[in-house]
Design an enzyme around this catalytic site. Sequence first.
Site, PDB file in Angstrom:
ATOM      1  N   HIS A  54       0.836  -1.204   0.000  1.00  0.00           N
ATOM      2  CA  HIS A  54       0.000   0.000   0.000  1.00  0.00           C
ATOM      3  C   HIS A  54       0.874   1.259   0.000  1.00  0.00           C
ATOM      4  O   HIS A  54       0.606   2.225  -0.703  1.00  0.00           O
ATOM      5  CB  HIS A  54      -0.868   0.063   1.252  1.00  0.00           C
ATOM      6  CG  HIS A  54      -1.845  -1.061   1.406  1.00  0.00           C
ATOM      7  ND1 HIS A  54      -1.772  -1.969   2.433  1.00  0.00           N
ATOM      8  CD2 HIS A  54      -2.932  -1.412   0.682  1.00  0.00           C
ATOM      9  CE1 HIS A  54      -2.768  -2.825   2.345  1.00  0.00           C
ATOM     10  NE2 HIS A  54      -3.492  -2.519   1.290  1.00  0.00           N
TER      11      HIS A  54
ATOM     12  N   ASP B 219      -3.178  -7.098  -7.759  1.00  0.00           N
ATOM     13  CA  ASP B 219      -4.554  -7.355  -8.192  1.00  0.00           C
ATOM     14  C   ASP B 219      -4.649  -6.934  -9.660  1.00  0.00           C
ATOM     15  O   ASP B 219      -5.322  -5.952  -9.987  1.00  0.00           O
ATOM     16  CB  ASP B 219      -5.523  -6.560  -7.319  1.00  0.00           C
ATOM     17  CG  ASP B 219      -5.362  -6.874  -5.849  1.00  0.00           C
ATOM     18  OD1 ASP B 219      -6.069  -7.749  -5.345  1.00  0.00           O
ATOM     19  OD2 ASP B 219      -4.485  -6.265  -5.197  1.00  0.00           O
TER      20      ASP B 219
ATOM     21  N   GLN C  51      -8.071  -6.668 -11.233  1.00  0.00           N
ATOM     22  CA  GLN C  51      -8.776  -5.482 -10.728  1.00  0.00           C
ATOM     23  C   GLN C  51      -8.281  -4.216 -11.435  1.00  0.00           C
ATOM     24  O   GLN C  51      -9.081  -3.366 -11.844  1.00  0.00           O
ATOM     25  CB  GLN C  51      -8.535  -5.373  -9.221  1.00  0.00           C
ATOM     26  CG  GLN C  51      -8.976  -4.075  -8.607  1.00  0.00           C
ATOM     27  CD  GLN C  51      -8.778  -4.075  -7.104  1.00  0.00           C
ATOM     28  OE1 GLN C  51      -9.539  -4.705  -6.392  1.00  0.00           O
ATOM     29  NE2 GLN C  51      -7.747  -3.403  -6.628  1.00  0.00           N
TER      30      GLN C  51
END
Length: 273
Positions: free
Chosen positions: A28, A141, A144
Amino acid sequence: MKTWSQQTREEGKTLGLVPTMGYLHEGHLSLAHKSLSTCDRTVVSIFVNPKQFGPNEDLDTYPRDLESDRLELERLGVDALFLPTSEDMYPEEFQTYVHVEEITDKLCGESRRELFRGVTTLVLKLFHIVKPYSAFFGEKDRQQLEVIRKMVDDLNLDIQIVGLPIVREPDGLAMSSRNQYLGNTERKTAKSLNEALQKAQQLIAQGESSAETIRSRIRTIIEREGQAQVDYISVCDPKRFEELEEIQGKTMIALAVHVGKARLIDNCLIERI
Ligand code: AMP
């Protein structure tokens, strides 16, 4: 959030958005770093999005540690932390969804039917609230990321989507908030996802071109450790996610594997000329 972002735009500043579900790790933070270094202001959102969890998934037990996340973001110099509640995002009368077709039926969308509709609905709402210049997503991801790119293209959104590489633990395991579900022996099994991807890349570099051979070699490596339950092993086209027979040009290898309570995903992109 809307007022603050509007003021920022009026000051002529560019705004970067990093959407997350919290329990932040270096993966992140790499997105936040990129935003901080390329945009004038950075917003990180933390929202465990109920619309992207299926009925038997881990919504209630998803790890949360808001205080530590907040400190980490402050330390990095992030300008705003956006923390909407479920009621803010989905009031009782809520009934509008964004659905990207076809590419959401494959891979993670096949076993997690709610996932992408929940993700695109939330991300579009975040885009409308924050109105960022750029938004940052991880290649961990990758499906995504492509689904969001498709939504942005199809709906003519003026937002630059930035995809960033997978950040890994020293032993190669892709960082994930869900890794904390893993016990010691499960952790060893979890490591095999990246090991299998490495082996697959090596075999392809040595000339292997059969997708089926690669799938089966990956399966052997992952199942050797025990405790692993494969959801999918895919060797596919990286934009449409259709399974390949012959490995040629740009190819994605993607895995989803249940290890104990954790459903882990990993992937790599290769290019064969
Ligand atoms: P999540 O909180 O799991 O919804 O993830 C929020 C964002 O961080 C998504 O864009 C993820 O792709 C990205 N992300 C999660 N793990 C990693 C990782 N290990 N490396 C890079 N990006 C990641």
